[in-house]
Write a protein that holds these residues in place. Structure first.
Motif, PDB file in Angstrom:
ATOM      1  N   LYS A   4     101.508 146.056  30.133  1.00  0.00           N
ATOM      2  CA  LYS A   4     100.484 146.685  29.331  1.00  0.00           C
ATOM      3  C   LYS A   4     100.912 146.799  27.553  1.00  0.00           C
ATOM      4  O   LYS A   4      99.720 146.691  27.026  1.00  0.00           O
ATOM      5  CB  LYS A   4     100.022 147.948  29.570  1.00  0.00           C
ATOM      6  N   ARG A   8      98.726 145.199  24.799  1.00  0.00           N
ATOM      7  CA  ARG A   8      97.839 145.987  23.774  1.00  0.00           C
ATOM      8  C   ARG A   8      98.331 145.679  22.330  1.00  0.00           C
ATOM      9  O   ARG A   8      97.538 145.664  21.417  1.00  0.00           O
ATOM     10  CB  ARG A   8      98.438 147.547  24.100  1.00  0.00           C
ATOM     11  N   ASN A  12      95.697 144.711  19.711  1.00  0.00           N
ATOM     12  CA  ASN A  12      95.512 145.109  18.460  1.00  0.00           C
ATOM     13  C   ASN A  12      95.651 144.163  17.374  1.00  0.00           C
ATOM     14  O   ASN A  12      95.254 144.155  16.080  1.00  0.00           O
ATOM     15  CB  ASN A  12      96.747 146.319  18.322  1.00  0.00           C
ATOM     16  N   GLU A  16      88.097 142.337  16.377  1.00  0.00           N
ATOM     17  CA  GLU A  16      87.628 143.371  17.315  1.00  0.00           C
ATOM     18  C   GLU A  16      86.677 142.298  18.293  1.00  0.00           C
ATOM     19  O   GLU A  16      86.696 142.754  19.211  1.00  0.00           O
ATOM     20  CB  GLU A  16      86.770 144.384  16.629  1.00  0.00           C
ATOM     21  N   LYS A  20      87.086 142.260  22.216  1.00  0.00           N
ATOM     22  CA  LYS A  20      86.010 142.719  23.142  1.00  0.00           C
ATOM     23  C   LYS A  20      85.617 141.786  24.345  1.00  0.00           C
ATOM     24  O   LYS A  20      85.389 142.175  25.409  1.00  0.00           O
ATOM     25  CB  LYS A  20      84.543 142.707  22.572  1.00  0.00           C
ATOM     26  N   PRO A  51      93.153 147.199  30.306  1.00  0.00           N
ATOM     27  CA  PRO A  51      93.147 148.481  29.306  1.00  0.00           C
ATOM     28  C   PRO A  51      92.439 149.649  29.967  1.00  0.00           C
ATOM     29  O   PRO A  51      91.667 149.571  30.836  1.00  0.00           O
ATOM     30  CB  PRO A  51      92.139 148.047  28.038  1.00  0.00           C
ATOM     31  N   GLN A  54      89.487 154.625  28.343  1.00  0.00           N
ATOM     32  CA  GLN A  54      89.506 155.078  26.685  1.00  0.00           C
ATOM     33  C   GLN A  54      89.393 153.758  25.737  1.00  0.00           C
ATOM     34  O   GLN A  54      88.608 153.847  24.771  1.00  0.00           O
ATOM     35  CB  GLN A  54      90.553 156.092  26.308  1.00  0.00           C
ATOM     36  N   TYR A  55      89.858 152.726  26.142  1.00  0.00           N
ATOM     37  CA  TYR A  55      89.953 151.766  25.152  1.00  0.00           C
ATOM     38  C   TYR A  55      88.643 150.933  25.462  1.00  0.00           C
ATOM     39  O   TYR A  55      87.987 150.353  24.412  1.00  0.00           O
ATOM     40  CB  TYR A  55      91.021 150.683  25.677  1.00  0.00           C
ATOM     41  N   TYR A  56      88.081 150.818  26.457  1.00  0.00           N
ATOM     42  CA  TYR A  56      86.678 150.213  26.496  1.00  0.00           C
ATOM     43  C   TYR A  56      85.879 151.132  25.833  1.00  0.00           C
ATOM     44  O   TYR A  56      85.006 150.798  25.210  1.00  0.00           O
ATOM     45  CB  TYR A  56      86.449 150.183  27.976  1.00  0.00           C
ATOM     46  N   LYS A  58      86.372 153.130  23.299  1.00  0.00           N
ATOM     47  CA  LYS A  58      86.758 152.802  21.671  1.00  0.00           C
ATOM     48  C   LYS A  58      85.625 151.228  21.220  1.00  0.00           C
ATOM     49  O   LYS A  58      85.217 151.211  20.276  1.00  0.00           O
ATOM     50  CB  LYS A  58      88.137 152.454  21.555  1.00  0.00           C
ATOM     51  N   LEU A  59      86.209 150.244  22.096  1.00  0.00           N
ATOM     52  CA  LEU A  59      85.448 149.130  21.806  1.00  0.00           C
ATOM     53  C   LEU A  59      83.825 149.043  21.890  1.00  0.00           C
ATOM     54  O   LEU A  59      83.146 148.478  21.056  1.00  0.00           O
ATOM     55  CB  LEU A  59      85.900 147.765  22.538  1.00  0.00           C
ATOM     56  N   TYR A  63      82.180 152.870  28.712  1.00  0.00           N
ATOM     57  CA  TYR A  63      82.575 152.062  29.634  1.00  0.00           C
ATOM     58  C   TYR A  63      81.784 151.972  30.849  1.00  0.00           C
ATOM     59  O   TYR A  63      81.233 150.851  31.281  1.00  0.00           O
ATOM     60  CB  TYR A  63      83.857 152.693  30.149  1.00  0.00           C
TER      61      TYR A  63
END
Length: 85
Positions: A4, A8, A12, A16, A20, A51, A54-56, A58-59, A63
Motif C-alpha cells: 500500500k 499511495r 500521490n 487527481e 480517481k 486505498p 477515507q481516500y475514496y 477524499k477523491l 465512498y
C-alpha cells in the motif's frame, strides 16, 4: 504494487483525475472478478491492496455514493441512513 505504501506514493504523484480513474477501476475489476453484490468493506479494502474508504471520500466526496453508482448494494444502508437523521 508490492504494498500500500508504494501504491499511495504512486497515487500521490499522479494528477487527481488519473488517481480517481485508477482507484475507481479497482472497485470495478473487483466487482467483476468476484461477482460482488455488496460494496467492499474497509476490511476487504485492506486485504486487497486498495486505498481505504477515507481516500475514496477524499477523491469522490462519498465512498457510498460512488459504490452505488458502480452498481454495488450497501448491506448497511439502514445503519448509515439512521446516522444521517
Amino acid at each position: 504494487f508490492n504494498n500500500k505504501v508504494s501504491m499511495r506514493q504512486w497515487l500521490n504523484s499522479r494528477p487527481e483525475e488519473e488517481a480517481k480513474e485508477y482507484v475507481k477501476n479497482i472497485l470495478i475489476k473487483r466487482k467483476k472478478k468476484k461477482n460482488l453484490k455488496f460494496l467492499p468493506s474497509q476490511i476487504e479494502l485492506r486485504t486487497i491492496v486498495a486505498p481505504p474508504i477515507q481516500y475514496y471520500n477524499k477523491l469522490f466526496k462519498d465512498y457510498y455514493s460512488l459504490t452505488e453508482e458502480l452498481g454495488f448494494d450497501n448491506k448497511f444502508s439502514s445503519i448509515r441512513e439512521s446516522k444521517n437523521l
